[in-house]
Design an enzyme around this catalytic site. Structure first.
Site, PDB file in Angstrom:
ATOM      1  CB  SER A 192      -0.954  -0.049   1.192  1.00 14.22           C
ATOM      2  OG  SER A 192      -1.929   0.953   1.121  1.00 14.22           O
ATOM      3  CG  ASP A 362      -6.671  -3.633  -3.404  1.00 11.06           C
ATOM      4  OD1 ASP A 362      -7.252  -2.726  -2.792  1.00 11.06           O
ATOM      5  OD2 ASP A 362      -5.481  -3.951  -3.198  1.00 11.06           O
ATOM      6  CG  HIS A 395      -5.432  -2.654   0.253  1.00  8.09           C
ATOM      7  ND1 HIS A 395      -4.873  -2.259  -0.948  1.00  8.09           N
ATOM      8  CD2 HIS A 395      -4.771  -1.947   1.207  1.00  8.09           C
ATOM      9  CE1 HIS A 395      -3.935  -1.356  -0.733  1.00  8.09           C
ATOM     10  NE2 HIS A 395      -3.854  -1.154   0.571  1.00  8.09           N
TER      11      HIS A 395
END
Length: 420
Positions: A192, A362, A395
């Site tokens: 991320s 995601d 994610h």
């Protein structure tokens, strides 16, 4: 609480939050403090403490672990963990000089998120057992890196930073310390925001000469198609500028207004905190409830409101650029030009070995935005770029998924072994 009373509280909290967002949506960009002074970087090694990540999540599983402090050039004292070898000394064999790996977390979390599953399912411990010297980073503002050589967390200036400063100060401090201690180039893993700051750094020509390879999990660069409902609403409603207007230099997800709303939401019929995680990250396929419970006990962490504003700018503006101070005059003051400089990802050296893994579910790292990122690598050496697409992953699956070892982590290990 009775259903009627809960509904009333939920609506009140929601309308209060939305009203504040609506007021703020007409404001300009905030935070115009001058940059903090620069100081010479220095490193301090300390013993593990009972409250540290080593004691709570590594030593208990039979691994050696060191708590380490690194001081950035602008004075922030950042915490790291070093896992120098596998369980009970296994991994790599006696006399083998283990290859270092630096692991960087995302926004609103810290290095603990890599260690929430069993040892056999956690990337840092898997890498240690495979013979790597593992270093876990914790960026400024998180609980073990909420320190500075002269500033206090209750001072506005302590929070005068965005991810530009993570590119310029935090990541170099981590990388330089690892190289200083090991005398070797290292592999890098980012998830991320950990991918964003690495991409920004590499595009500026920083640190690449100290790396053997880089792994990007759920890469964040372009965010135009982010489709998480809460995240998209927050970004488009200028939530960052909202909190700055109200005087919050520290963006703390546990602040009273937001916490009341989330507490009421979690308590409402048909909604639990597992689904709340999904609301932020996309529908994760492979998290177990005990991992989510542990995650929610440890996270979220604080960050700078200015950092959230910067991320919101990335969503709204559709470009990867440095922090926008809101007016041409203020940008001229900071950058010498009317608009913030752009991070040009095509400048990343074409011979840097890169492994990129992204998911079909995601909501933060949308596949269309990832494809745009991959366009920046179209001139990359073919044998230096590996791309993995996991259709069912969202994610959080990339760091906490119960099957991440088989689907992603084993691929990461093989990639590192190939480029050692």
């Amino acid at each position: 609480m009775a259903p009627h009373g809960l509904t009333k509280l939920l609506k009140l909290s929601f309308y209060s939050l939305v009203a504040a967002m609506m007021v703020m949506s007409h404001q300009t960009h905030g935070f115009r403090l001058d940059p903090l002074w620069r100081k010479k970087s220095r490193n301090v090694v300390i013993d593990p403490t009972p409250i540290g990540i080593c004691a709570s999540s590594v030593l208990v599983h039979g691994y050696k672990c060191q708590e380490i402090d690194v001081v950035t050039q602008d004075g922030f004292i950042l915490n790291m963990q070093r896992i120098p070898e596998g369980r009970d000394g296994s991994g790599g064999g006696d006399g083998i000089k283990r290859q270092p790996v630096l692991i960087q977390h995302g926004v609103l979390v810290d290095g603990m998120t890599w260690l929430l599953n069993s040892p056999e399912q956690n990337l840092p411990l898997i890498l240690a057992d495979k013979g790597f010297d593992v270093w876990i980073a914790n960026t400024r503002g998180t609980r073990f890196s909420k320190r500075h050589t002269s500033l206090k967390p209750n001072e506005h200036a302590f929070w005068n930073w965005s991810w530009d400063e993570l590119v310029l100060f935090d990541l170099p401090a981590f990388v330089d310390h690892v190289q200083q201690e090991t005398g070797q180039k290292m592999h890098y893993v980012g998830h991320s925001l950990g991918t964003l700051i690495a991409l920004g750094s590499f595009s500026e020509g920083l640190l690449v000469d100290k790396l053997k390879s880089a792994v990007f999990l759920s890469p964040i660069a372009y965010l135009s198609h982010m489709n998480t409902v809460i995240g998209a609403l927050a970004a488009k409603a200028f939530v960052g500028e909202m909190t700055e207007l109200l005087g919050f230099a520290e963006f703390n997800p546990k602040m009273k207004l937001v916490k009341q709303f989330l507490d009421a939401l979690c308590a409402s019929p048909g909604v639990d905190c597992y689904d709340l995680v999904s609301a932020f990250t996309g529908k994760n396929c492979c998290l177990n409830s005990s991992t989510v419970d542990l995650f929610l006990k440890n996270e979220p962490q604080s960050t700078a409101t200015k950092n959230m504003v910067h991320l919101a700018q990335t969503v709204r503006d559709g470009v990867l650029a440095k922090y926008n101070y809101g007016t041409a005059d203020y940008n001229m003051m900071h950058y010498g030009e009317a608009s913030p400089p752009v991070y040009n990802l095509s400048n990343i050296p074409h011979d840097l070995p890169v492994f990129l893994s992204y998911g079909g579910q995601d909501a933060l790292s949308d596949i269309r935005d990832v494809q745009r990122l991959l366009d920046s690598f179209r001139e990359h050496d073919v044998d230096k770029l590996s791309v993995q697409y996991v259709r069912e992953y969202a994610h959080a699956d990339f760091i906490m998924g119960v099957n991440a070892k088989d689907i992603v982590f084993n691929q990461v290990v093989s990639f590192f072994q190939h480029h050692t």
